[in-house]
Design a protein around this motif. Sequence first.
Motif, PDB file in Angstrom:
ATOM      1  N   GLY A  48       0.845  -1.188   0.000  1.00 31.59           N
ATOM      2  CA  GLY A  48       0.000   0.000   0.000  1.00 31.59           C
ATOM      3  C   GLY A  48       0.877   1.234   0.000  1.00 31.59           C
ATOM      4  N   GLU A  49       0.302   2.341  -0.407  1.00 31.13           N
ATOM      5  CA  GLU A  49       1.083   3.573  -0.429  1.00 31.13           C
ATOM      6  C   GLU A  49       0.234   4.770  -0.046  1.00 31.13           C
ATOM      7  N   SER A  50       0.924   5.780   0.420  1.00 30.78           N
ATOM      8  CA  SER A  50       0.328   7.062   0.742  1.00 30.78           C
ATOM      9  C   SER A  50       1.256   8.123   0.167  1.00 30.78           C
ATOM     10  N   ASN A  69      -1.860   5.710   6.727  1.00 25.41           N
ATOM     11  CA  ASN A  69      -2.643   5.608   5.496  1.00 25.41           C
ATOM     12  C   ASN A  69      -2.097   4.520   4.573  1.00 25.41           C
ATOM     13  N   ALA A  70      -0.780   4.373   4.521  1.00 28.15           N
ATOM     14  CA  ALA A  70      -0.181   3.325   3.683  1.00 28.15           C
ATOM     15  C   ALA A  70      -0.531   1.943   4.213  1.00 28.15           C
ATOM     16  N   ILE A  71      -0.536   1.760   5.534  1.00 27.87           N
ATOM     17  CA  ILE A  71      -0.921   0.476   6.134  1.00 27.87           C
ATOM     18  C   ILE A  71      -2.395   0.196   5.872  1.00 27.87           C
ATOM     19  N   ALA A  72      -3.245   1.206   6.023  1.00 30.75           N
ATOM     20  CA  ALA A  72      -4.672   1.024   5.741  1.00 30.75           C
ATOM     21  C   ALA A  72      -4.897   0.645   4.279  1.00 30.75           C
ATOM     22  N   ALA A  74      -2.754  -0.987   2.359  1.00 32.14           N
ATOM     23  CA  ALA A  74      -2.297  -2.372   2.208  1.00 32.14           C
ATOM     24  C   ALA A  74      -3.330  -3.352   2.762  1.00 32.14           C
ATOM     25  N   LYS A  75      -3.929  -3.027   3.902  1.00 30.68           N
ATOM     26  CA  LYS A  75      -4.941  -3.908   4.501  1.00 30.68           C
ATOM     27  C   LYS A  75      -6.189  -4.012   3.629  1.00 30.68           C
ATOM     28  N   SER A  76      -6.474  -2.980   2.849  1.00 34.52           N
ATOM     29  CA  SER A  76      -7.681  -2.985   2.017  1.00 34.52           C
ATOM     30  C   SER A  76      -7.514  -3.777   0.719  1.00 34.52           C
ATOM     31  N   LYS A  77      -6.312  -4.234   0.416  1.00 39.27           N
ATOM     32  CA  LYS A  77      -6.056  -4.913  -0.859  1.00 39.27           C
ATOM     33  C   LYS A  77      -6.668  -6.310  -0.933  1.00 39.27           C
ATOM     34  N   VAL A  78      -6.767  -7.007   0.195  1.00 41.18           N
ATOM     35  CA  VAL A  78      -7.310  -8.367   0.211  1.00 41.18           C
ATOM     36  C   VAL A  78      -8.463  -8.413   1.204  1.00 41.18           C
ATOM     37  N   ALA A  79      -9.626  -8.864   0.720  1.00 41.71           N
ATOM     38  CA  ALA A  79     -10.798  -8.952   1.601  1.00 41.71           C
ATOM     39  C   ALA A  79     -10.536  -9.953   2.722  1.00 41.71           C
ATOM     40  N   GLY A  80     -10.979  -9.624   3.916  1.00 40.23           N
ATOM     41  CA  GLY A  80     -10.828 -10.510   5.063  1.00 40.23           C
ATOM     42  C   GLY A  80      -9.529 -10.343   5.820  1.00 40.23           C
ATOM     43  N   GLN A 102       6.144  12.707  -2.867  1.00 36.29           N
ATOM     44  CA  GLN A 102       6.700  11.906  -1.781  1.00 36.29           C
ATOM     45  C   GLN A 102       5.703  10.802  -1.463  1.00 36.29           C
ATOM     46  N   CYS A 103       6.188   9.562  -1.401  1.00 41.96           N
ATOM     47  CA  CYS A 103       5.322   8.427  -1.102  1.00 41.96           C
ATOM     48  C   CYS A 103       5.923   7.587   0.024  1.00 41.96           C
ATOM     49  N   ILE A 104       5.063   7.100   0.887  1.00 41.66           N
ATOM     50  CA  ILE A 104       5.436   6.087   1.866  1.00 41.66           C
ATOM     51  C   ILE A 104       4.817   4.793   1.373  1.00 41.66           C
ATOM     52  N   ILE A 105       5.652   3.781   1.188  1.00 34.29           N
ATOM     53  CA  ILE A 105       5.214   2.508   0.622  1.00 34.29           C
ATOM     54  C   ILE A 105       5.397   1.414   1.665  1.00 34.29           C
TER      55      ILE A 105
END
Length: 115
Positions: A48-50, A69-72, A74-80, A102-105
């Motif tokens: 995920g990235e922000s 925001n980057a962690i959120a 990443a968590k949204s990429k796969v259901a469950g 600027q991105c945080i990955i």
Amino acid sequence: MFKSRLYLSLILLVCLSGCNLANHGSFVTQSFHLNDGSVPQLLSKVSGESCQTSVLYFIPYGESASTANAIADAKSKVAGTQFLADITIDDEFWFEFGYSVQCIIVSATAYGDID
């Protein structure tokens, strides 16, 4: 004349140094707690990235880049997905013509329920 240019350059340098608005956040030793005794399943690798764009290299536009925001994302990429493990965080910064980004990955392994 030289002194005034030097002072102006130093003032501009100090002003520009405050434009990196990334918010990396804090870290904890445990990212989950399961009360029901279930065993989470390995789902997949996620990322995920922000990002934040700066117009003319120093005028921030939009929400600041943040680890949360980057962690959120990443968590949204796969259901469950219940939690992430083996998390790596990278900070990238690049210049384009007239703006910079600027991105945080975040790269991690997602665990959760397979439904």
